[in-house]
Design a protein around this motif. Sequence first.
Motif, PDB file in Angstrom:
ATOM      1  N   VAL A  71      33.816  38.472  43.073  1.00 11.74           N
ATOM      2  CA  VAL A  71      34.081  37.485  42.036  1.00 11.74           C
ATOM      3  C   VAL A  71      35.562  37.631  41.749  1.00 11.74           C
ATOM      4  O   VAL A  71      36.211  38.536  42.298  1.00 11.74           O
ATOM      5  N   THR A  72      36.150  36.786  40.926  1.00 12.80           N
ATOM      6  CA  THR A  72      37.578  36.921  40.672  1.00 12.80           C
ATOM      7  C   THR A  72      37.910  36.645  39.206  1.00 12.80           C
ATOM      8  O   THR A  72      37.189  35.907  38.523  1.00 12.80           O
ATOM      9  N   GLY A  73      38.994  37.252  38.749  1.00 11.65           N
ATOM     10  CA  GLY A  73      39.543  36.966  37.423  1.00 11.65           C
ATOM     11  C   GLY A  73      40.686  35.976  37.500  1.00 11.65           C
ATOM     12  O   GLY A  73      41.284  35.622  36.485  1.00 11.65           O
ATOM     13  N   ARG A  74      40.994  35.521  38.717  1.00 13.89           N
ATOM     14  CA  ARG A  74      42.102  34.591  38.920  1.00 13.89           C
ATOM     15  C   ARG A  74      41.812  33.242  38.252  1.00 13.89           C
ATOM     16  O   ARG A  74      40.655  32.829  38.137  1.00 13.89           O
ATOM     17  N   ASP A  75      42.873  32.567  37.834  1.00 13.56           N
ATOM     18  CA  ASP A  75      42.752  31.248  37.189  1.00 13.56           C
ATOM     19  C   ASP A  75      41.887  31.307  35.939  1.00 13.56           C
ATOM     20  O   ASP A  75      41.149  30.360  35.633  1.00 13.56           O
ATOM     21  N   GLY A  76      41.952  32.436  35.231  1.00 10.39           N
ATOM     22  CA  GLY A  76      41.147  32.580  34.032  1.00 10.39           C
ATOM     23  C   GLY A  76      39.746  33.076  34.294  1.00 10.39           C
ATOM     24  O   GLY A  76      38.948  33.228  33.363  1.00 10.39           O
ATOM     25  N   GLY A  77      39.427  33.336  35.551  1.00  9.27           N
ATOM     26  CA  GLY A  77      38.104  33.825  35.919  1.00  9.27           C
ATOM     27  C   GLY A  77      37.225  32.726  36.479  1.00  9.27           C
ATOM     28  O   GLY A  77      37.038  31.682  35.856  1.00  9.27           O
ATOM     29  N   TRP A 108      47.905  43.478  45.695  1.00 13.21           N
ATOM     30  CA  TRP A 108      48.755  42.345  46.054  1.00 13.21           C
ATOM     31  C   TRP A 108      49.372  41.728  44.803  1.00 13.21           C
ATOM     32  O   TRP A 108      48.972  42.022  43.670  1.00 13.21           O
ATOM     33  N   ASP A 109      50.327  40.839  45.008  1.00 13.27           N
ATOM     34  CA  ASP A 109      51.126  40.307  43.896  1.00 13.27           C
ATOM     35  C   ASP A 109      50.304  39.544  42.871  1.00 13.27           C
ATOM     36  O   ASP A 109      50.594  39.584  41.668  1.00 13.27           O
ATOM     37  N   THR A 110      49.287  38.790  43.310  1.00 15.47           N
ATOM     38  CA  THR A 110      48.493  37.978  42.384  1.00 15.47           C
ATOM     39  C   THR A 110      47.239  38.699  41.904  1.00 15.47           C
ATOM     40  O   THR A 110      46.370  38.084  41.280  1.00 15.47           O
ATOM     41  N   PHE A 111      47.149  39.982  42.181  1.00 19.27           N
ATOM     42  CA  PHE A 111      45.952  40.749  41.823  1.00 19.27           C
ATOM     43  C   PHE A 111      45.727  40.734  40.315  1.00 19.27           C
ATOM     44  O   PHE A 111      46.664  40.813  39.519  1.00 19.27           O
ATOM     45  N   CYS A 112      44.461  40.651  39.923  1.00 17.08           N
ATOM     46  CA  CYS A 112      44.090  40.807  38.515  1.00 17.08           C
ATOM     47  C   CYS A 112      42.715  41.460  38.456  1.00 17.08           C
ATOM     48  O   CYS A 112      41.999  41.540  39.459  1.00 17.08           O
ATOM     49  N   LEU A 113      42.368  41.941  37.285  1.00 17.05           N
ATOM     50  CA  LEU A 113      41.066  42.579  37.112  1.00 17.05           C
ATOM     51  C   LEU A 113      39.944  41.589  37.380  1.00 17.05           C
ATOM     52  O   LEU A 113      40.084  40.387  37.157  1.00 17.05           O
ATOM     53  N   VAL A 114      38.798  42.100  37.833  1.00 13.09           N
ATOM     54  CA  VAL A 114      37.618  41.244  37.990  1.00 13.09           C
ATOM     55  C   VAL A 114      36.659  41.424  36.817  1.00 13.09           C
ATOM     56  O   VAL A 114      35.679  40.688  36.703  1.00 13.09           O
ATOM     57  N   THR A 115      36.927  42.405  35.958  1.00 11.37           N
ATOM     58  CA  THR A 115      36.151  42.595  34.744  1.00 11.37           C
ATOM     59  C   THR A 115      37.017  42.231  33.548  1.00 11.37           C
ATOM     60  O   THR A 115      38.234  42.422  33.576  1.00 11.37           O
ATOM     61  N   GLY A 137      34.251  42.023  51.037  1.00  6.69           N
ATOM     62  CA  GLY A 137      34.076  42.640  49.737  1.00  6.69           C
ATOM     63  C   GLY A 137      35.047  42.012  48.755  1.00  6.69           C
ATOM     64  O   GLY A 137      35.650  40.970  49.018  1.00  6.69           O
ATOM     65  N   GLN A 138      35.217  42.650  47.593  1.00  5.97           N
ATOM     66  CA  GLN A 138      36.102  42.080  46.583  1.00  5.97           C
ATOM     67  C   GLN A 138      37.507  41.827  47.120  1.00  5.97           C
ATOM     68  O   GLN A 138      38.060  40.734  46.952  1.00  5.97           O
ATOM     69  N   SER A 139      38.109  42.824  47.769  1.00  3.99           N
ATOM     70  CA  SER A 139      39.481  42.660  48.249  1.00  3.99           C
ATOM     71  C   SER A 139      39.569  41.614  49.348  1.00  3.99           C
ATOM     72  O   SER A 139      40.457  40.759  49.340  1.00  3.99           O
ATOM     73  N   GLY A 140      38.648  41.681  50.305  1.00  2.00           N
ATOM     74  CA  GLY A 140      38.699  40.739  51.420  1.00  2.00           C
ATOM     75  C   GLY A 140      38.585  39.298  50.974  1.00  2.00           C
ATOM     76  O   GLY A 140      39.360  38.431  51.410  1.00  2.00           O
ATOM     77  N   CYS A 141      37.632  39.018  50.088  1.00  2.00           N
ATOM     78  CA  CYS A 141      37.452  37.642  49.608  1.00  2.00           C
ATOM     79  C   CYS A 141      38.654  37.169  48.802  1.00  2.00           C
ATOM     80  O   CYS A 141      39.098  36.026  48.929  1.00  2.00           O
ATOM     81  N   GLN A 142      39.194  38.041  47.962  1.00  2.00           N
ATOM     82  CA  GLN A 142      40.332  37.643  47.143  1.00  2.00           C
ATOM     83  C   GLN A 142      41.598  37.446  47.978  1.00  2.00           C
ATOM     84  O   GLN A 142      42.379  36.524  47.721  1.00  2.00           O
ATOM     85  N   ILE A 143      41.794  38.292  48.971  1.00  2.00           N
ATOM     86  CA  ILE A 143      42.958  38.129  49.842  1.00  2.00           C
ATOM     87  C   ILE A 143      42.819  36.852  50.676  1.00  2.00           C
ATOM     88  O   ILE A 143      43.785  36.101  50.861  1.00  2.00           O
ATOM     89  N   ALA A 144      41.617  36.603  51.190  1.00  2.00           N
ATOM     90  CA  ALA A 144      41.383  35.368  51.952  1.00  2.00           C
ATOM     91  C   ALA A 144      41.679  34.150  51.086  1.00  2.00           C
ATOM     92  O   ALA A 144      42.302  33.178  51.538  1.00  2.00           O
ATOM     93  N   GLU A 145      41.255  34.187  49.818  1.00  2.00           N
ATOM     94  CA  GLU A 145      41.549  33.089  48.908  1.00  2.00           C
ATOM     95  C   GLU A 145      43.040  32.971  48.627  1.00  2.00           C
ATOM     96  O   GLU A 145      43.583  31.861  48.549  1.00  2.00           O
TER      97      GLU A 145
END
Length: 426
Positions: A248-254, A54-61, A181-189
């Motif tokens: 977990v997410t790397g969004r907003d600086g992690g 997705w457009d706002t995707f970023c690494l989680v590591t 999972g990682q994708s579901g939680c991040q997309i929901a957010e």
Amino acid sequence: MNAQGTKLKAHYKVVVIGGGQAGLSMSYQLTQRKIDHVVLEKARIGFSWREQRWDTFCLVTPNWQCNLPGFPYAGIEPHGFMKKDEIVAYIESYARSFRAPVFEGVSVTRLRKSDDGLFVLESTAGTISANQVVVAIGGYHKPRIPSLAKKLPAHIRQIHSSEYRSPEQLPDGKVLVIGSGQSGCQIAEDLHLAGRKVHLCVGSAPRVARRYRGRDVVDWLADMGYYDMPVDEHPLKEGVRAKANHYVTGRDGGRDIDLRLRALEGMSLHGRLKDCNEGVMLFADDLAANLDNADRSSENIKNTIDQYIADRRLDAPLENRYLPLWKPNPGCSTLDLVAEQVCSIVWSVGFESSFDWIELPVFDGRGYPIHSRGVSCESGLYFLGLPWMYTWGSGRFSGVARDSAFLLEKIELECFTKAEEIDSSL
């Protein structure tokens, strides 16, 4: 990219199938040893990062874990998290750095062996042969959507997580995300932060804190050797390959993904999806247990970090433990999609592997490659980039350098052995 304007030859010493980070890492190793090879990529290099995020995707590591062979991350934010376009740029720069012999837009449709022992690859660009083949296409090929999807009202738009790009892509109305999972939680957010009303179906995926005691948890886990642990030393052995990754997410600086906090903010959480009857979704009574288990996983990791710090008498700041902010009411729940004006569903329930184009006896009863550190039971055929192929880092940027270096040794040994056989027959 088309291998600097060259044409495909009829035969190569090695053919690498897949132009992602795994295939390019293998190509780098082969290039360093001047081994004749080609990389065949069905779309464009870095396809999954480019087209299935997705457009706002970023690494989680953290970025420092981007350590492709000969090309470690060299940016100014080693503890930051590259965004989608930056990841694609990193992979493209890597390919250019050693002039990877990649042919894009070439899909391999059949892989078999000829009577003379050569591998035969039928592709959209014709048929070629090879002495050895590395299959570097990962393990996520076909989006999984349960058959239950056919029971949903026709007006509801349904997409897989790999098709999701942004909230604007979906029609107005509420959204149900199935899978945590990682994708579901991040997309929901992503939807929630855009102001959309979100329902999230929560499964058994564990979570992890972003930071603890002054450092990113990934840093602690790396120091403790978790990314280097071979699969045969893991308590679950090969069973770990079927486990969901921690969210977990790397969004907003992690930061953490705290579903309980999102519930307080208006996101509706449900247990596992059990069935759908005339547009009414039925969820299991396991939401509380799933949230508790996810929290327990995160806290257990913190316990391990605490023990590591204590054993080595490290100077690390103390930190208060997580306290649940919200608890669900017990009991099964339902969701009437029409009455609640749910207009979209995002299925985030994973992928299936698809190796049916490989006509060689190298798979188990579930169609998964039988291998040892990527070396299959068919001489000269290898796999690279599979999740937990050898370690936790195998399917990531962090572990593919070690895996590709190991396969290089096997490929060189095979080349030497074949050369000796030819000499002895003369």
